[in-house]
Design a protein around this motif. Sequence first.
Motif, mmCIF file in Angstrom:
data_model
loop_
_atom_site.group_PDB
_atom_site.id
_atom_site.type_symbol
_atom_site.label_atom_id
_atom_site.label_comp_id
_atom_site.label_asym_id
_atom_site.label_seq_id
_atom_site.Cartn_x
_atom_site.Cartn_y
_atom_site.Cartn_z
ATOM 1 N N VAL A 1 0.813 -1.214 0.000
ATOM 2 C CA VAL A 1 0.000 0.000 0.000
ATOM 3 C C VAL A 1 0.850 1.270 0.000
ATOM 4 O O VAL A 1 0.373 2.329 -0.398
ATOM 5 N N ASP A 2 2.088 1.182 0.447
ATOM 6 C CA ASP A 2 2.905 2.384 0.509
ATOM 7 C C ASP A 2 3.694 2.638 -0.774
ATOM 8 O O ASP A 2 4.503 3.556 -0.836
ATOM 9 N N GLN A 3 3.453 1.833 -1.833
ATOM 10 C CA GLN A 3 4.121 2.092 -3.098
ATOM 11 C C GLN A 3 3.518 3.348 -3.730
ATOM 12 O O GLN A 3 2.305 3.458 -3.902
ATOM 13 N N SER A 4 4.363 4.304 -4.072
ATOM 14 C CA SER A 4 3.867 5.618 -4.498
ATOM 15 C C SER A 4 3.270 5.610 -5.903
ATOM 16 O O SER A 4 2.361 6.377 -6.200
ATOM 17 N N ALA A 5 3.777 4.769 -6.791
ATOM 18 C CA ALA A 5 3.274 4.741 -8.168
ATOM 19 C C ALA A 5 3.226 3.310 -8.672
ATOM 20 O O ALA A 5 4.161 2.537 -8.482
ATOM 21 N N ILE A 6 2.118 2.970 -9.304
ATOM 22 C CA ILE A 6 1.907 1.620 -9.824
ATOM 23 C C ILE A 6 1.561 1.728 -11.303
ATOM 24 O O ILE A 6 0.766 2.585 -11.703
ATOM 25 N N SER A 7 2.163 0.873 -12.112
ATOM 26 C CA SER A 7 1.876 0.853 -13.546
ATOM 27 C C SER A 7 1.084 -0.412 -13.867
ATOM 28 O O SER A 7 1.593 -1.533 -13.732
ATOM 29 N N LEU A 8 -0.170 -0.220 -14.286
ATOM 30 C CA LEU A 8 -1.039 -1.339 -14.634
ATOM 31 C C LEU A 8 -1.034 -1.517 -16.147
ATOM 32 O O LEU A 8 -1.534 -0.657 -16.886
ATOM 33 N N PRO A 9 -0.452 -2.611 -16.671
ATOM 34 C CA PRO A 9 -0.374 -2.797 -18.128
ATOM 35 C C PRO A 9 -1.770 -2.972 -18.741
ATOM 36 O O PRO A 9 -2.597 -3.725 -18.211
ATOM 37 N N ILE A 10 -2.033 -2.279 -19.823
ATOM 38 C CA ILE A 10 -3.284 -2.424 -20.580
ATOM 39 C C ILE A 10 -2.887 -2.803 -22.005
ATOM 40 O O ILE A 10 -2.549 -1.947 -22.833
ATOM 41 N N ASN A 11 -2.909 -4.087 -22.293
ATOM 42 C CA ASN A 11 -2.479 -4.564 -23.595
ATOM 43 C C ASN A 11 -3.538 -4.299 -24.662
ATOM 44 O O ASN A 11 -4.736 -4.407 -24.411
ATOM 45 N N ASN A 12 -3.068 -3.945 -25.834
ATOM 46 C CA ASN A 12 -3.965 -3.654 -26.963
ATOM 47 C C ASN A 12 -5.132 -2.753 -26.540
ATOM 48 O O ASN A 12 -6.312 -3.115 -26.676
ATOM 49 N N PRO A 13 -4.837 -1.590 -26.013
ATOM 50 C CA PRO A 13 -5.903 -0.749 -25.455
ATOM 51 C C PRO A 13 -6.880 -0.255 -26.515
ATOM 52 O O PRO A 13 -6.508 0.047 -27.650
ATOM 53 N N LYS A 14 -8.134 -0.193 -26.109
ATOM 54 C CA LYS A 14 -9.166 0.436 -26.929
ATOM 55 C C LYS A 14 -9.165 1.921 -26.563
ATOM 56 O O LYS A 14 -9.341 2.271 -25.399
ATOM 57 N N LEU A 15 -8.948 2.764 -27.537
ATOM 58 C CA LEU A 15 -8.714 4.174 -27.264
ATOM 59 C C LEU A 15 -10.019 4.951 -27.098
ATOM 60 O O LEU A 15 -11.020 4.678 -27.768
#
Length: 618
Positions: A266-280
């Motif tokens: 919970v104390d991680q300041s930034a998280i990157s959630l991968p979104i593969n083949n995103p619908k724009l």
Amino acid sequence: MMKKTLAMACLIVSAHSIAHAQDWKPTNSKIMTTWAEQITPQNVHREYPRPQMIRQNNWQNLNGLWKYKISSKEDKNLPKTFDGNILVPFAVESALSGVGKRINKDQALWYSNQIEIDKKVNKGKVFLNFEAVDWQCDVYVNGQHVGQHEGGFDAFRFDISSAIKKSGKQDILIRVWDPTNEGPQPRGKQINNPHGIWYTPVSGIWQTVWLESVPETFISKTKQTPDLDKNALLFSADIQGKKPGDEILIEAFDKGQKIAEIKSAVDQSAISLPINNPKLWSPNSPHLYDLKVKVLRKGKVIDEVSSYFAMRKISMKKDAKGIQRMYLNDEFVFHYGPLYQGWWPDGLHTAPSDDALMYDIIKTKEMGFNMIRKHIKVEPARWYRHCDSIGMLVWQDMPSGDLGGNVWDMQPGKITSDKHDKDRSPESEAIYRKEWKAIMAQLHNYPSIVIWVPFNEGWGQFKSKEIVDWTIKNDPSRLVNGASGGNFNAPGHIFDIHNYPDAAMPSPELYGSNYVLALGEFGGLGLPVEGHTWQQKDNWGYQTFKNVDELKKKYSGLTESLSRLIPLGLSAAVYTQTTDVEIETNGLMTYDRKVIKIPADELRQLNFKLYNKELIKQ
């Protein structure tokens, strides 16, 4: 016997509802919308008010009839008697409040309500939430002062857990002070002496009031930023009451199907959630993903909220001619939309209903616009949710205030020097910075917002370069239009002139290599429609016409002019305006929304020509 009992119960409930309805009726309004006719104290703005962070089962709506009192500003004693009823969340000056009275800087406005907290809410921590109160607000619960807030456009809340009783009725008392244009605070178009482009004051509660319960460890806020270049959603959260070992789980869904998840401390300041083949996301395809955020302790869910996001990118780069252009998802999209005041003849700042709030956006889309400039006012959170869902680009203005003292040079394309900025007091500057920062944080997660506009037409404009640079640094994921039609010593990313009534643009030779070129306001074509005006005569527009045919001919000419300017470097234009407002009759719709002056399908045909990508190649 059972039937008799049920019938009697229904009679009692019905009589109770009728009695409450008789306690409230709109004051005499000059004109009313259709939605106003459907309002009762029991059905007023019942929707969940915070669409970007939902706890659907842990809340209680407090809109409805409250008591009110207008007292001297100097009288700080908690009142025991009141002047009558007011319908929350409508401002005291509005017809729909049932009061329709003005207050001044020497007066205070009090609200009182006795409530019973629902069992589902009276557990854990209990917050009293206000979506917007104009301007200074003190809150008391059971006689205990629980907090003060200053700011007319940002949401706030107070932890009232220690002030509430274990059972029975809870006394809520609210004191509001609002100096309108006699104070330095952001206020937008309000003025004590309404005239011309300046409108009726709005004081006190003007958005939803509600209760929410949360556990001791809870998600206080989230920040969600799409990064299209990395096919990821950048995420962070503020977790209150967290303990060592707690985790956060983020899950993304596309129409119910899970497409991504990530778990971290919970104390991680930034998280990157991968979104593969995103619908724009775009106005033509406003695709939204659902999001669930959970706090875990030893595998058990401690708190959970639902949200949503979109994958989209706003940027600028030079075209083949070396002129800066705005790009949406790495494609040039001409931004074209109306100046939207967001005012209502019956509710002033407050739409009579959520359907009314959505109606303006839907009609704007049907007219063939792909953008709305949200002019010097912040709308309820649900308005931005509707823009996200319907597919509408939004330019968000900071509400202006502390006007006067500026030297404003209206010559199109001329950059003025720093000496033209207003010399604001330390108090005034601090108020501006605090509220602008709060507004940007509050609205950050809405993908429809692509442009921040810190200043309009030099109104209270100060320390331009410092404020514009700070705005850009605060949110590098969006573009910043530093001074729409104002003092151009700090344009930010966009050089934006105002020109009435005809279409014009900044010089591409002088400014096109450094700035996106925009026409921030033009048009203002007036057509008063009998029976649908704020007043019978002396209405106003930048240019007034006698009939629809004349109006349409002029509007058609404006779009033709725009089509010639786009190849020269124009990237955006804002037409004034969506609706008439008070004595201004230059709206595409009347103030009561009952007449669309030029049929929507005819407007759409004219406007769609501006999105032809071949124009940029000419």
